[in-house]
Design an enzyme around this catalytic site. Sequence first.
Site, PDB file in Angstrom:
ATOM      1  N   PHE A  80       5.282  -4.382   7.909  1.00  0.00           N
ATOM      2  CA  PHE A  80       4.470  -4.093   6.727  1.00  0.00           C
ATOM      3  C   PHE A  80       3.062  -3.628   7.092  1.00  0.00           C
ATOM      4  O   PHE A  80       2.270  -3.319   6.205  1.00  0.00           O
ATOM      5  CB  PHE A  80       4.320  -5.351   5.861  1.00  0.00           C
ATOM      6  CG  PHE A  80       5.605  -5.871   5.291  1.00  0.00           C
ATOM      7  CD1 PHE A  80       6.188  -5.269   4.189  1.00  0.00           C
ATOM      8  CD2 PHE A  80       6.235  -6.974   5.845  1.00  0.00           C
ATOM      9  CE1 PHE A  80       7.373  -5.756   3.651  1.00  0.00           C
ATOM     10  CE2 PHE A  80       7.416  -7.470   5.313  1.00  0.00           C
ATOM     11  CZ  PHE A  80       7.988  -6.855   4.213  1.00  0.00           C
ATOM     12  N   SER A 124       8.333   4.172   1.513  1.00  0.00           N
ATOM     13  CA  SER A 124       7.841   4.405   0.159  1.00  0.00           C
ATOM     14  C   SER A 124       8.565   5.584  -0.477  1.00  0.00           C
ATOM     15  O   SER A 124       8.987   6.525   0.209  1.00  0.00           O
ATOM     16  CB  SER A 124       6.337   4.697   0.215  1.00  0.00           C
ATOM     17  OG  SER A 124       5.866   5.235  -0.996  1.00  0.00           O
ATOM     18  N   TYR A 149      -1.248   9.067   2.815  1.00  0.00           N
ATOM     19  CA  TYR A 149      -0.465   7.831   2.900  1.00  0.00           C
ATOM     20  C   TYR A 149       1.023   8.141   2.943  1.00  0.00           C
ATOM     21  O   TYR A 149       1.769   7.649   3.800  1.00  0.00           O
ATOM     22  CB  TYR A 149      -0.784   6.927   1.705  1.00  0.00           C
ATOM     23  CG  TYR A 149       0.251   5.848   1.475  1.00  0.00           C
ATOM     24  CD1 TYR A 149       0.321   4.749   2.319  1.00  0.00           C
ATOM     25  CD2 TYR A 149       1.170   5.946   0.424  1.00  0.00           C
ATOM     26  CE1 TYR A 149       1.285   3.761   2.126  1.00  0.00           C
ATOM     27  CE2 TYR A 149       2.126   4.975   0.222  1.00  0.00           C
ATOM     28  CZ  TYR A 149       2.180   3.887   1.078  1.00  0.00           C
ATOM     29  OH  TYR A 149       3.148   2.927   0.885  1.00  0.00           O
ATOM     30  N   LYS A 153       4.082   7.641   5.972  1.00  0.00           N
ATOM     31  CA  LYS A 153       5.380   6.986   5.784  1.00  0.00           C
ATOM     32  C   LYS A 153       6.515   7.900   6.220  1.00  0.00           C
ATOM     33  O   LYS A 153       7.480   7.472   6.870  1.00  0.00           O
ATOM     34  CB  LYS A 153       5.556   6.553   4.325  1.00  0.00           C
ATOM     35  CG  LYS A 153       4.672   5.388   3.913  1.00  0.00           C
ATOM     36  CD  LYS A 153       4.946   4.148   4.746  1.00  0.00           C
ATOM     37  CE  LYS A 153       4.146   2.954   4.310  1.00  0.00           C
ATOM     38  NZ  LYS A 153       4.357   1.771   5.178  1.00  0.00           N
ATOM     39  N   TYR A 176      10.398   1.820  -1.096  1.00  0.00           N
ATOM     40  CA  TYR A 176      10.012   1.095  -2.309  1.00  0.00           C
ATOM     41  C   TYR A 176       9.553   2.070  -3.378  1.00  0.00           C
ATOM     42  O   TYR A 176       8.948   3.094  -3.091  1.00  0.00           O
ATOM     43  CB  TYR A 176       8.830   0.155  -2.073  1.00  0.00           C
ATOM     44  CG  TYR A 176       8.859  -0.711  -0.869  1.00  0.00           C
ATOM     45  CD1 TYR A 176      10.038  -1.092  -0.252  1.00  0.00           C
ATOM     46  CD2 TYR A 176       7.658  -1.186  -0.342  1.00  0.00           C
ATOM     47  CE1 TYR A 176      10.027  -1.908   0.848  1.00  0.00           C
ATOM     48  CE2 TYR A 176       7.632  -2.008   0.756  1.00  0.00           C
ATOM     49  CZ  TYR A 176       8.815  -2.360   1.360  1.00  0.00           C
ATOM     50  OH  TYR A 176       8.789  -3.165   2.461  1.00  0.00           O
ATOM     51  N   ASN A 178       7.465   0.932  -7.041  1.00  0.00           N
ATOM     52  CA  ASN A 178       6.133   0.349  -7.255  1.00  0.00           C
ATOM     53  C   ASN A 178       6.205  -1.164  -7.414  1.00  0.00           C
ATOM     54  O   ASN A 178       6.516  -1.658  -8.507  1.00  0.00           O
ATOM     55  CB  ASN A 178       5.474   0.983  -8.489  1.00  0.00           C
ATOM     56  CG  ASN A 178       5.104   2.426  -8.247  1.00  0.00           C
ATOM     57  OD1 ASN A 178       5.969   3.279  -8.118  1.00  0.00           O
ATOM     58  ND2 ASN A 178       3.816   2.707  -8.165  1.00  0.00           N
ATOM     59  N   LEU A 199      -2.228  -0.023  -9.917  1.00  0.00           N
ATOM     60  CA  LEU A 199      -2.411  -0.196 -11.353  1.00  0.00           C
ATOM     61  C   LEU A 199      -2.473  -1.651 -11.787  1.00  0.00           C
ATOM     62  O   LEU A 199      -3.425  -2.063 -12.469  1.00  0.00           O
ATOM     63  CB  LEU A 199      -1.268   0.515 -12.098  1.00  0.00           C
ATOM     64  CG  LEU A 199      -1.213   0.282 -13.616  1.00  0.00           C
ATOM     65  CD1 LEU A 199      -2.469   0.811 -14.290  1.00  0.00           C
ATOM     66  CD2 LEU A 199       0.048   0.915 -14.202  1.00  0.00           C
ATOM     67  N   ARG A 294      -6.074  11.888 -10.459  1.00  0.00           N
ATOM     68  CA  ARG A 294      -6.437  11.464  -9.105  1.00  0.00           C
ATOM     69  C   ARG A 294      -5.646  12.298  -8.098  1.00  0.00           C
ATOM     70  O   ARG A 294      -4.431  12.457  -8.224  1.00  0.00           O
ATOM     71  CB  ARG A 294      -6.126   9.976  -8.931  1.00  0.00           C
ATOM     72  CG  ARG A 294      -6.523   9.382  -7.612  1.00  0.00           C
ATOM     73  CD  ARG A 294      -6.334   7.878  -7.639  1.00  0.00           C
ATOM     74  NE  ARG A 294      -4.955   7.504  -7.971  1.00  0.00           N
ATOM     75  CZ  ARG A 294      -4.531   6.252  -8.063  1.00  0.00           C
ATOM     76  NH1 ARG A 294      -5.377   5.244  -7.877  1.00  0.00           N
ATOM     77  NH2 ARG A 294      -3.273   5.987  -8.367  1.00  0.00           N
ATOM     78  N   GLY A 296      -3.440  13.472  -5.195  1.00  0.00           N
ATOM     79  CA  GLY A 296      -2.340  12.842  -4.473  1.00  0.00           C
ATOM     80  C   GLY A 296      -1.301  12.201  -5.363  1.00  0.00           C
ATOM     81  O   GLY A 296      -0.218  11.847  -4.901  1.00  0.00           O
ATOM     82  N   ASP A 297      -1.589  12.040  -6.665  1.00  0.00           N
ATOM     83  CA  ASP A 297      -0.632  11.417  -7.576  1.00  0.00           C
ATOM     84  C   ASP A 297       0.413  12.433  -8.037  1.00  0.00           C
ATOM     85  O   ASP A 297       0.118  13.621  -8.210  1.00  0.00           O
ATOM     86  CB  ASP A 297      -1.342  10.836  -8.796  1.00  0.00           C
ATOM     87  CG  ASP A 297      -2.002   9.500  -8.505  1.00  0.00           C
ATOM     88  OD1 ASP A 297      -1.644   8.870  -7.497  1.00  0.00           O
ATOM     89  OD2 ASP A 297      -2.871   9.092  -9.288  1.00  0.00           O
TER      90      ASP A 297
END
Length: 339
Positions: A80, A124, A149, A153, A176, A178, A199, A294, A296-297
């Site tokens: 992790f 992710s 990020y 991964k 994963y 969220n 969030l 934002r 990267g979203d």
Amino acid sequence: MAILVTGGLGYIGSHTVVELLNDGFEVVIVDDLSNSERFILKNIEEITGKKPFFYPFDLRRRELLTQVFDAHKIEGCINFAASKAVGESQVKPVDYYENNLFTLINILQEFKERGISNFIFSSSCTVYGQAETMPIDENTPLKVPESVYGRTKQMGEQILTDFAKAYGRRISLLRYFNPIGAHPSGILGELPIGVPNNLVPYVMQTAAGIREKLNIWGDDYDTEDGTPVRDYIYVVDLAKAHVKALKKLMQSPDETVIDIFNLGTGKGVSVLEVVKAFETANDVKVPYKICARREGDITIAYANADKAEKELHWKSETPLEESLRTVWKWQMYLESQTV
């Protein structure tokens, strides 16, 4: 025989350590406490009645990692240890590449030299980028992720795949969606340092009056209410999947195994829907304001987790509101500790 859990005092790591200990595994934690707190170790012991081994150092220090492997008979690792904030990764890319990849390589060097297998990687859904169709299954083509990020991964998955093929090892890549929620005891949960990037912790802190308003990053997405849609999975459900994935690897008769599993609920929920569900579950108000998107979203992502149900005999079972009630219980615990 022991399982190494790197980042084991972090959010998902600590919940997974609890599930491992409850299942009879010996656990060795390495965590540099950069995004966790030492009291979590005490709380793990309070929940399980068992005390894991703990080493507080940065995994980039290979010589210290070697000492841990010398001291324990490690038969597997759940990794992790990584920086994980999408927004932060965009402004600190070099830091993210160094921390998320160098630490992984150091562990794999020990695995290679000692002939160890059974490696589970905390990956992710960001490795899919903005998928063309929903839900996302494991055969969905990977894209270059929007965030640094996510790219770390995806690179980590490739490193592990090459490692398994070259040396004949067993690995599991867990993608994963969220994670949200806290342990039912109320004494383990997500503990962001500074302003939360995820969030639900921001919702929790806003409801508690720590933050004035929740920032919702964009309401002009192509979704029903204009806010991004994600698949929110209860962290304890997620932790249990790690134990099942580990057992599958350890029981495999094959030398080389490369497992890939999506871990999610199979249901997409918008940001505004999460806010409303939190208010309903906990009878509180969450003031918010709409901000610019934002970087990267992505717009929408939710899982097809049928493969995990079929091969791991696992599925997420905890309803959203129940998950969000545990978050508020965790916040009440944190407030009680500061009195």
